[in-house]
Scaffold this active site. Structure first.
Site: not given
Length: 367
Positions: A14, A108-109
């Site tokens: 993350d 983003d993860e």
């Protein structure tokens, strides 16, 4: 029983305050300052906040107006999704050097299954550390990671030592970890469900584990079975490298409420154009068109129509959205309009993954 399940090595990576961190990297004068991405203007909503801003209580989905009250020194910066996508692509390139089993959740993860990895390394924890170090050196941003036997626990663990940290929950630690966990930290337990659990005396994983399957299903419906399993470390969902897109959408929140359908039609044309552009970029088409309407009192309404053929053309999308707009009378002014396409022409791609037999190993292998 946990010991009867296939034990996988899952990493959840993350990125730390991704949008805000990108802004601070690109504009060094913003480093160390409280910034919010988006949220400018009277009706703006914050997309992300830097850690400096979070100390004041500023967070995503908060109105810019409230954020500036909490943090008078807050600096607003514009979103730049082209930039975020480019950096996300760099990060994923690093992921694929370790494993092909990468399941992105957003820009983003992502989940990584490193049970059998390209580096031939037995330790998922050391692999996560290496991945984070490479992201920092090659991209310039920090990331946090969670490592455990399944996706559910790995995601919870990645939130423990943020920013720029990681947490490993070894196989033999899983049950104790879950029992001690505050119910609010259980991924999938939202605010409303948490409040309901509190009212029933369920505050921790241990409290949840004490309830029977029948009790949980009676009080929480189908989700009861999920809660019963995950608190016992059971989560069978595999890392799916090719997540099939189920819908595609675009929406706009207006600076002033719209009460005239004529003005709404003008906005819908721009939204339909954006949807058509995204469909083209994704090389997909859809049959079901849904119009999303959020009124000034924040009530939400959706209206849908399924066509007998796949469409991606702006004119067809717009005309259908217009029909849906006029489908019934609106009794309030409108603050947001959106158009989405679902029932897409994407086909499920089956990806060969490590078999359960290959990963059914002893609990004490290297994590």
């Amino acid at each position: 029983m946990l010991s009867d399940l296939p034990i996988r090595k899952i990493i959840h990576v993350d990125m730390d305050a991704f949008y805000a961190s990108v802004a601070q990297m690109d504009q060094p004068e913003l480093k160390g300052k409280a910034i919010a991405v988006g949220g400018g203007g009277a009706r703006g909503v914050i997309a992300a906040a830097s850690y400096e801003a979070r100390k004041f209580g500023v967070k995503s989905a908060m109105s810019g107006r409230l954020a500036i009250k909490l943090c008078p020194e807050l600096i607003f910066v514009k979103t730049d999704f082209d930039r975020y996508k480019a950096i996300s692509k760099q990060v994923r390139k690093i992921f694929y050097e370790y494993t092909d089993l990468v399941e992105p959740l957003s820009l983003d993860e992502a989940y990584l299954d490193v049970t059998q990895n390209k580096k031939g390394h037995p330790s998922a924890s050391l692999l996560a550390q290496d991945i984070r170090q490479r992201i920092f050196e090659e991209v310039g941003l920090t990331a946090s990671a969670g490592i455990s036997i399944n996706k559910f626990i790995a995601k919870i663990a990645s939130d423990y030592n943020k920013p720029n940290g990681q947490r490993t929950v070894n196989p033999e630690e899983v049950l104790d970890f879950l029992e001690q966990l505050d119910i609010r930290k259980f991924y999938g337990v939202g605010k409303v469900t948490a409040e309901k659990m509190y009212q029933k005396g369920i505050f921790t994983g241990k409290d949840l584990k004490s309830k029977t399957l029948e009790y949980l299903e009676e009080n929480f419906g189908k989700a009861g079975n999920f809660y019963y399993d995950v608190v016992r470390g059971i989560h069978r969902s595999e890392v799916k490298p090719n997540r099939i897109r189920k819908s595609l959408a675009a929406e706009r929140t207006f600076s002033e409420n719209l009460s005239s359908e004529i003005f709404m039609l003008e906005k819908l044309e721009h939204i339909a154009e954006e949807v058509a552009k995204r469909l083209k970029n994704s090389n997909v088409a859809g049959k079901t068109i849904t119009l999303k309407i959020k009124y000034s009192d924040f009530t939400l309404q959706t209206r849908s129509k399924t066509l007998p053929y796949f469409v991606s053309d702006k004119s067809v999308i717009l005309e259908t959205a217009k029909d849906l707009l006029y489908q019934e009378r609106m009794d309030n002014s409108v603050r947001l309009l959106g158009i989405s396409l679902s029932n897409l022409n994407t086909e499920k791609v089956k990806v060969s993954q490590a078999s359960d037999k290959a990963v059914s190993v002893q609990l004490k292998f290297a994590f």
